[in-house]
Design a protein around this motif. Structure first.
Motif, PDB file in Angstrom:
ATOM      1  N   ASP A 285       0.803  -1.225   0.000  1.00  0.00           N
ATOM      2  CA  ASP A 285       0.000   0.000   0.000  1.00  0.00           C
ATOM      3  C   ASP A 285       0.831   1.268   0.000  1.00  0.00           C
ATOM      4  O   ASP A 285       0.282   2.376   0.014  1.00  0.00           O
ATOM      5  N   GLN A 286       2.139   1.126  -0.016  1.00  0.00           N
ATOM      6  CA  GLN A 286       3.022   2.300  -0.093  1.00  0.00           C
ATOM      7  C   GLN A 286       2.918   2.918  -1.482  1.00  0.00           C
ATOM      8  O   GLN A 286       2.753   2.218  -2.487  1.00  0.00           O
ATOM      9  N   VAL A 287       3.030   4.240  -1.564  1.00  0.00           N
ATOM     10  CA  VAL A 287       2.956   4.920  -2.866  1.00  0.00           C
ATOM     11  C   VAL A 287       4.164   4.526  -3.708  1.00  0.00           C
ATOM     12  O   VAL A 287       5.310   4.630  -3.268  1.00  0.00           O
ATOM     13  N   SER A 288       3.891   4.067  -4.923  1.00  0.00           N
ATOM     14  CA  SER A 288       4.970   3.672  -5.822  1.00  0.00           C
ATOM     15  C   SER A 288       5.319   4.780  -6.805  1.00  0.00           C
ATOM     16  O   SER A 288       6.473   4.914  -7.211  1.00  0.00           O
TER      17      SER A 288
ATOM     18  N   ALA B  35      -1.523  12.138  -9.634  1.00  0.00           N
ATOM     19  CA  ALA B  35      -2.260  10.936  -9.241  1.00  0.00           C
ATOM     20  C   ALA B  35      -1.309   9.954  -8.553  1.00  0.00           C
ATOM     21  O   ALA B  35      -0.318   9.517  -9.140  1.00  0.00           O
ATOM     22  N   MET B  36      -1.633   9.627  -7.312  1.00  0.00           N
ATOM     23  CA  MET B  36      -0.783   8.740  -6.523  1.00  0.00           C
ATOM     24  C   MET B  36      -1.296   7.300  -6.604  1.00  0.00           C
ATOM     25  O   MET B  36      -2.489   7.040  -6.430  1.00  0.00           O
ATOM     26  N   THR B  37      -0.369   6.370  -6.852  1.00  0.00           N
ATOM     27  CA  THR B  37      -0.715   4.959  -7.001  1.00  0.00           C
ATOM     28  C   THR B  37       0.147   4.121  -6.073  1.00  0.00           C
ATOM     29  O   THR B  37       1.346   4.376  -5.921  1.00  0.00           O
ATOM     30  N   ALA B  38      -0.457   3.099  -5.470  1.00  0.00           N
ATOM     31  CA  ALA B  38       0.272   2.177  -4.607  1.00  0.00           C
ATOM     32  C   ALA B  38       0.917   1.072  -5.440  1.00  0.00           C
ATOM     33  O   ALA B  38       0.508   0.804  -6.578  1.00  0.00           O
ATOM     34  N   HIS B  39       1.903   0.412  -4.857  1.00  0.00           N
ATOM     35  CA  HIS B  39       2.587  -0.679  -5.553  1.00  0.00           C
ATOM     36  C   HIS B  39       1.605  -1.751  -6.017  1.00  0.00           C
ATOM     37  O   HIS B  39       1.662  -2.211  -7.159  1.00  0.00           O
TER      38      HIS B  39
ATOM     39  N   LEU C 200      -4.937   6.359  -5.239  1.00  0.00           N
ATOM     40  CA  LEU C 200      -5.077   6.694  -3.832  1.00  0.00           C
ATOM     41  C   LEU C 200      -5.628   8.108  -3.644  1.00  0.00           C
ATOM     42  O   LEU C 200      -6.276   8.405  -2.644  1.00  0.00           O
ATOM     43  N   GLY C 201      -5.359   8.966  -4.608  1.00  0.00           N
ATOM     44  CA  GLY C 201      -5.804  10.356  -4.552  1.00  0.00           C
ATOM     45  C   GLY C 201      -4.807  11.255  -5.232  1.00  0.00           C
ATOM     46  O   GLY C 201      -3.757  10.804  -5.718  1.00  0.00           O
ATOM     47  N   TYR C 202      -5.136  12.550  -5.307  1.00  0.00           N
ATOM     48  CA  TYR C 202      -4.233  13.526  -5.904  1.00  0.00           C
ATOM     49  C   TYR C 202      -3.307  14.101  -4.830  1.00  0.00           C
ATOM     50  O   TYR C 202      -3.741  14.391  -3.714  1.00  0.00           O
ATOM     51  N   LEU C 203      -2.056  14.269  -5.186  1.00  0.00           N
ATOM     52  CA  LEU C 203      -1.049  14.791  -4.268  1.00  0.00           C
ATOM     53  C   LEU C 203      -1.453  16.155  -3.717  1.00  0.00           C
ATOM     54  O   LEU C 203      -1.702  17.100  -4.494  1.00  0.00           O
ATOM     55  N   ASP C 204      -1.534  16.248  -2.384  1.00  0.00           N
ATOM     56  CA  ASP C 204      -1.784  17.518  -1.698  1.00  0.00           C
ATOM     57  C   ASP C 204      -3.023  18.252  -2.223  1.00  0.00           C
ATOM     58  O   ASP C 204      -3.065  19.487  -2.242  1.00  0.00           O
ATOM     59  N   ASP C 205      -4.027  17.504  -2.651  1.00  0.00           N
ATOM     60  CA  ASP C 205      -5.219  18.140  -3.220  1.00  0.00           C
ATOM     61  C   ASP C 205      -6.473  17.357  -2.848  1.00  0.00           C
ATOM     62  O   ASP C 205      -7.102  16.719  -3.693  1.00  0.00           O
ATOM     63  N   PRO C 206      -6.851  17.392  -1.565  1.00  0.00           N
ATOM     64  CA  PRO C 206      -8.032  16.636  -1.138  1.00  0.00           C
ATOM     65  C   PRO C 206      -9.318  17.105  -1.805  1.00  0.00           C
ATOM     66  O   PRO C 206     -10.229  16.312  -2.027  1.00  0.00           O
TER      67      PRO C 206
END
Length: 504
Positions: free
Chosen positions: A170-173, A188-192, A366-372
């Protein structure tokens, strides 16, 4: 299935061993070699003080260096941030700043542009590793690629392996930046587990194996080249044959010399190959395409004239990578008319009156970086990703894209968001109002057309507009034509009716 990139790399070295992992000109790497190269990158980054989850940017063309760099960064527990090599200095600098990159792998001079020189002033506190370019000049402020081994000597390999072992599914890859409809890029953040999950689905649908030789023309900075390319090869054992820049002669040469079996890309690649007289390739097996309409006749000709046994279309977006794909055995009409059915555990549904395509599943970002706020707008409380595309599902679950809620268009396989171009145009003195739309183009699918209203008492030429854009935008974002108007079509609320601009 392995659920982290470091574990997948180790598994590939174990399973495929001395098989050819990368064939990049005179550089030939086995899977054992690739593991060693990635470990060297990881050790060097650790030696330079990078900690787990630090961001590592990569701005370079498709070469063996990029493959080793991205896998090495993730092996060290870091997060990969691919950067579009077509970006201008301000675009690249924004990504480095917003991602808070601690390290940067960057090509020196590429296609006549010294990207490293252009980024000076934005690299304070950033470890810079220069990938060899065209006629690079020595610089004391960078680590040359060939010197990585010496830097890595400061850190035992066991330390890098411990870092790799500590990476969790679940760590951001990676963080892939995509332009937004507001003109501001979003990461766009994605996990491994997600990155590998979509790659595994792509491999399964394409029936890719270690017997395949995969020509990767799609840029590594794009999810198509990185996740459906590098990661797909990592899971299947297919040989990666990177091509730095698409050039038809070079592509055909590589297909022949390397006996390429897998060649994905936008439809324009295959149409260009078909338009070229001469000897046809005989080794091609799998094509995966999309991002633009695919005529039935093109699918038929790809099979009959380019030797492809399997031609598939797919639908995806940065926030979910691959959502639907056709399957081997689907009829040419199905491949042409649809983008296939759901893969990788995704659910797809069509929303009410808007007919917007909604996607839900384990591999939604997982979501957008620093943009809830943007994340909440994109992914609702029930986990449905709102794609902004409009479509229909048939009784068998095959998706057809019919329109876009957003104004985004696709130029040569790259997404272009008119709002971003319009913001650049708005800063050109003399531009009062503007609207950019995508219009059909025989080779590139769609290109931009700028509609401009001039401020009173001013004058601009088409050349003025295009030159202004060329200084600030990647080339695929630059409009191909300009139309000066006295007014723009609007609805009762004053909103510009872009449909009328496209149709007119």
């Amino acid at each position: 299935m392995t659920t982290t990139t470091p574990a997948a790399l180790r598994a590939a070295a174990e399973r495929f061993g001395d098989g050819e992992a990368v064939a990049d000109g005179s550089v030939r790497l086995s899977w054992h070699d690739l593991l060693t190269a990635a470990e060297t990158v990881a050790r060097a980054l650790i030696a330079e003080g990078l900690a787990p989850e630090d961001r590592v940017a990569l701005c370079a063309p498709n070469t063996h260096h990029w493959v080793a760099a991205v896998l090495g960064a993730q092996y060290a527990g870091c997060v990969a941030v691919p950067v579009n090599t077509r970006f201008t200095e301000p675009e690249m600098a924004e990504i480095l700043t917003r991602s808070r990159a601690r390290a940067l792998f960057v090509v020196g001079t590429f296609l006549g542009v010294d990207r490293l020189a252009r980024l000076q002033g934005f690299l304070d506190g950033v470890t810079v590793i220069r990938i060899p370019g065209e006629g690079d000049r020595p610089s004391p402020d960078v680590i040359e690629w060939d010197a990585l081994g010496a830097v890595a000597e400061r850190v035992p390999v066991e330390v890098a392996r411990a870092r790799a072992d500590a990476v969790t599914p679940d760590q951001v890859s990676d963080i892939l930046f995509t332009s937004g409809t507001t003109g501001r890029s979003k990461g766009a953040m994605t996990a491994h587990r997600q990155a590998l999950g979509v790659a595994a689905a792509w491999v399964e649908c394409g029936e890719v194996t270690s017997a395949d030789r995969y020509l990767i023309v799609n840029p590594f900075f794009h999810s198509f080249g990185y996740k459906a390319g590098i990661l797909a090869a990592l899971l299947s054992g297919a040989t990666m044959v990177p091509q730095a820049v698409f050039d038809l002669d070079r592509t055909l040469e590589l297909v022949e010399r390397e006996r390429i079996t897998v060649l994905p890309g936008p439809p324009t690649i295959y149409q260009t190959m078909l338009d070229r007289p001469g000897k046809r390739p005989s080794t091609l097996r799998l094509a995966v395409t999309g991002a633009a309409p695919v005529p039935v006749v093109l699918v038929e000709r790809m099979r009959s004239e380019l030797s492809f046994q399997t031609v598939l279309t797919a639908y995806g977006l940065t926030e979910a990578v691959v959502v639907t794909m056709c399957r081997p055995g689907d009829a040419p009409e199905t491949v042409s008319r649809t983008s296939g059915r759901a893969v990788a555990g995704f659910e797809v549904r069509i929303a009410g009156d808007t007919r917007e395509i909604l996607v839900r599943g384990p591999n939604v970002m997982l979501g957008y970086l620093d943009d809830p706020e943007a994340t909440a707008q994109a992914v609702d409380g029930d986990g449905w990703l709102h794609t902004g595309d409009v479509g229909v599902l048939d009784a068998d679950g095959y998706l057809t894209i019919t329109d876009r809620l957003k104004d985004m268009y696709v130029c040569g396989g790259f997404n272009v968001y008119p709002a971003e171009v319009e913001q650049v145009l708005a800063r050109l003195p003399g531009v009062s109002e503007c609207a950019v739309v995508g219009v059909p183009h025989e080779r590139l699918g769609e290109v931009g057309r700028a509609h401009i209203i001039l401020a009173p008492g001013t004058s601009l030429s088409t050349e003025d507009v295009l030159a202004h854009c060329a200084e600030r935008l990647a080339n695929y974002k630059i409009p191909r034509s300009v139309e000066f108007r006295t007014e723009l079509p609007r609805n009762a609320t004053g909103k510009i009716l872009k449909r009328m601009l496209r149709d007119g």
